[in-house]
Design a protein around this motif. Sequence first.
Motif, PDB file in Angstrom:
ATOM      1  N   GLN A  60       0.830  -1.193   0.000  1.00 23.89           N
ATOM      2  CA  GLN A  60       0.000   0.000   0.000  1.00 23.89           C
ATOM      3  C   GLN A  60       0.873   1.255   0.000  1.00 23.89           C
ATOM      4  OE1 GLN A  60      -2.303  -0.666   3.597  1.00 23.89           O
ATOM      5  NE2 GLN A  60      -4.007  -1.470   2.377  1.00 23.89           N
ATOM      6  N   LEU A  61       0.398   2.284  -0.717  1.00 28.00           N
ATOM      7  CA  LEU A  61       1.047   3.589  -0.727  1.00 28.00           C
ATOM      8  C   LEU A  61       0.139   4.595  -0.047  1.00 28.00           C
ATOM      9  CD1 LEU A  61       2.280   3.858  -4.427  1.00 28.00           C
ATOM     10  CD2 LEU A  61       3.490   2.957  -2.453  1.00 28.00           C
ATOM     11  N   GLN A  62       0.753   5.540   0.642  1.00 31.97           N
ATOM     12  CA  GLN A  62      -0.057   6.591   1.248  1.00 31.97           C
ATOM     13  C   GLN A  62      -0.219   7.717   0.224  1.00 31.97           C
ATOM     14  OE1 GLN A  62       1.273   8.585   4.872  1.00 31.97           O
ATOM     15  NE2 GLN A  62      -0.814   8.371   5.602  1.00 31.97           N
ATOM     16  N   LEU A  63      -1.470   7.968  -0.151  1.00 32.24           N
ATOM     17  CA  LEU A  63      -1.805   9.012  -1.123  1.00 32.24           C
ATOM     18  C   LEU A  63      -2.854   9.922  -0.511  1.00 32.24           C
ATOM     19  CD1 LEU A  63      -2.253   6.756  -4.292  1.00 32.24           C
ATOM     20  CD2 LEU A  63      -0.191   8.003  -3.597  1.00 32.24           C
ATOM     21  N   ASP A  64      -2.546  11.183  -0.364  1.00 39.40           N
ATOM     22  CA  ASP A  64      -3.484  12.165   0.193  1.00 39.40           C
ATOM     23  C   ASP A  64      -4.054  11.733   1.533  1.00 39.40           C
ATOM     24  OD1 ASP A  64      -3.169  13.828  -2.063  1.00 39.40           O
ATOM     25  OD2 ASP A  64      -4.691  12.691  -3.157  1.00 39.40           O
ATOM     26  N   GLY A  65      -3.227  11.141   2.372  1.00 40.06           N
ATOM     27  CA  GLY A  65      -3.639  10.761   3.719  1.00 40.06           C
ATOM     28  C   GLY A  65      -4.310   9.411   3.844  1.00 40.06           C
ATOM     29  N   ASP A  66      -4.625   8.776   2.731  1.00 34.56           N
ATOM     30  CA  ASP A  66      -5.257   7.457   2.757  1.00 34.56           C
ATOM     31  C   ASP A  66      -4.292   6.419   2.200  1.00 34.56           C
ATOM     32  OD1 ASP A  66      -7.774   8.339   3.744  1.00 34.56           O
ATOM     33  OD2 ASP A  66      -8.358   8.954   1.728  1.00 34.56           O
ATOM     34  N   TRP A  67      -4.501   5.158   2.571  1.00 30.13           N
ATOM     35  CA  TRP A  67      -3.678   4.069   2.059  1.00 30.13           C
ATOM     36  C   TRP A  67      -4.340   3.459   0.837  1.00 30.13           C
ATOM     37  CZ3 TRP A  67       1.174   3.476   3.427  1.00 30.13           C
ATOM     38  CH2 TRP A  67       1.587   4.036   4.638  1.00 30.13           C
TER      39      TRP A  67
ATOM     40  N   PHE B  61      18.957   7.249  -8.447  1.00 24.68           N
ATOM     41  CA  PHE B  61      18.032   7.926  -7.548  1.00 24.68           C
ATOM     42  C   PHE B  61      17.943   7.164  -6.236  1.00 24.68           C
ATOM     43  CE2 PHE B  61      16.841   8.973 -11.838  1.00 24.68           C
ATOM     44  CZ  PHE B  61      16.698  10.356 -11.776  1.00 24.68           C
ATOM     45  N   ASP B  62      18.140   7.889  -5.135  1.00 27.56           N
ATOM     46  CA  ASP B  62      18.042   7.315  -3.802  1.00 27.56           C
ATOM     47  C   ASP B  62      16.602   6.842  -3.597  1.00 27.56           C
ATOM     48  OD1 ASP B  62      17.505   7.231  -0.888  1.00 27.56           O
ATOM     49  OD2 ASP B  62      19.524   8.055  -0.702  1.00 27.56           O
ATOM     50  N   LEU B  63      16.412   5.578  -3.242  1.00 26.39           N
ATOM     51  CA  LEU B  63      15.074   5.023  -3.076  1.00 26.39           C
ATOM     52  C   LEU B  63      14.365   5.526  -1.826  1.00 26.39           C
ATOM     53  CD1 LEU B  63      15.667   1.342  -4.238  1.00 26.39           C
ATOM     54  CD2 LEU B  63      14.338   3.110  -5.416  1.00 26.39           C
ATOM     55  N   GLU B  64      15.100   6.062  -0.870  1.00 27.84           N
ATOM     56  CA  GLU B  64      14.475   6.566   0.351  1.00 27.84           C
ATOM     57  C   GLU B  64      14.084   8.034   0.239  1.00 27.84           C
ATOM     58  OE1 GLU B  64      17.369   5.560   3.347  1.00 27.84           O
ATOM     59  OE2 GLU B  64      16.478   3.577   3.630  1.00 27.84           O
ATOM     60  N   THR B  65      14.911   8.836  -0.436  1.00 27.28           N
ATOM     61  CA  THR B  65      14.677  10.282  -0.482  1.00 27.28           C
ATOM     62  C   THR B  65      14.269  10.802  -1.851  1.00 27.28           C
ATOM     63  OG1 THR B  65      16.968  10.823  -1.050  1.00 27.28           O
ATOM     64  CG2 THR B  65      16.431  10.601   1.311  1.00 27.28           C
ATOM     65  N   GLY B  66      14.545  10.039  -2.916  1.00 28.41           N
ATOM     66  CA  GLY B  66      14.272  10.498  -4.267  1.00 28.41           C
ATOM     67  C   GLY B  66      15.365  11.377  -4.845  1.00 28.41           C
ATOM     68  N   GLN B  67      16.372  11.688  -4.048  1.00 25.98           N
ATOM     69  CA  GLN B  67      17.461  12.555  -4.505  1.00 25.98           C
ATOM     70  C   GLN B  67      18.273  11.875  -5.603  1.00 25.98           C
ATOM     71  OE1 GLN B  67      18.331  15.811  -3.422  1.00 25.98           O
ATOM     72  NE2 GLN B  67      19.576  15.623  -5.266  1.00 25.98           N
ATOM     73  N   CYS B  68      18.548  12.612  -6.679  1.00 22.52           N
ATOM     74  CA  CYS B  68      19.420  12.091  -7.720  1.00 22.52           C
ATOM     75  C   CYS B  68      20.849  12.141  -7.199  1.00 22.52           C
ATOM     76  CB  CYS B  68      19.292  12.926  -8.996  1.00 22.52           C
ATOM     77  SG  CYS B  68      20.367  12.358 -10.330  1.00 22.52           S
TER      78      CYS B  68
ATOM     79  N   GLU C  40       5.287   7.018   0.870  1.00 26.13           N
ATOM     80  CA  GLU C  40       5.321   6.155   2.045  1.00 26.13           C
ATOM     81  C   GLU C  40       4.674   4.839   1.641  1.00 26.13           C
ATOM     82  OE1 GLU C  40       3.976   6.065   6.726  1.00 26.13           O
ATOM     83  OE2 GLU C  40       3.916   7.962   5.615  1.00 26.13           O
ATOM     84  N   VAL C  41       5.333   3.747   1.954  1.00 24.43           N
ATOM     85  CA  VAL C  41       4.865   2.432   1.510  1.00 24.43           C
ATOM     86  C   VAL C  41       4.866   1.469   2.690  1.00 24.43           C
ATOM     87  CG1 VAL C  41       7.172   1.757   0.747  1.00 24.43           C
ATOM     88  CG2 VAL C  41       5.211   0.614  -0.238  1.00 24.43           C
ATOM     89  N   ARG C  42       3.913   0.543   2.671  1.00 27.42           N
ATOM     90  CA  ARG C  42       3.845  -0.457   3.732  1.00 27.42           C
ATOM     91  C   ARG C  42       3.241  -1.742   3.160  1.00 27.42           C
ATOM     92  NH1 ARG C  42      -1.345   1.395   7.469  1.00 27.42           N
ATOM     93  NH2 ARG C  42      -2.944   0.750   5.973  1.00 27.42           N
ATOM     94  N   SER C  43       3.396  -2.807   3.913  1.00 26.00           N
ATOM     95  CA  SER C  43       2.683  -4.050   3.601  1.00 26.00           C
ATOM     96  C   SER C  43       1.687  -4.267   4.725  1.00 26.00           C
ATOM     97  CB  SER C  43       3.627  -5.231   3.460  1.00 26.00           C
ATOM     98  OG  SER C  43       4.356  -5.442   4.649  1.00 26.00           O
TER      99      SER C  43
END
Length: 116
Positions: free
Chosen positions: A13-20, A93-100, A112-115
Amino acid sequence: MTLAPETTDLKVQLQLDGDWFTVCELTRLLPGRGVAALLPDGNQAALFRDRAGRLYAIDNRDPFGGAAVLSRGLTGTHQGRPFVASPLLKQRFDLETGQCLDDETVRITTYEVRSA
């Protein structure tokens, strides 16, 4: 590959606009390989699972080439940080921060991702 029974019913699940938002089953994510997912707003996320079971989710669009291909990139680590290298021009690209890691002026969206 055999998965432990306690992971076979889990969803990513991804958190999008406060919902999973449920994206896929955890079993679809193989360590070291990415999966692209279409989001409700029409954008795409690239999801990754490392060998330790940690999950990452970033924007799938390569900001340098404009194509939605980061899910097909090669994963690795640099100074202990997990990254994906774009299959187009090889920027990392850093997988945690997105920084190139190759151009400090560029950053992509992370989710934000979870199982569960």
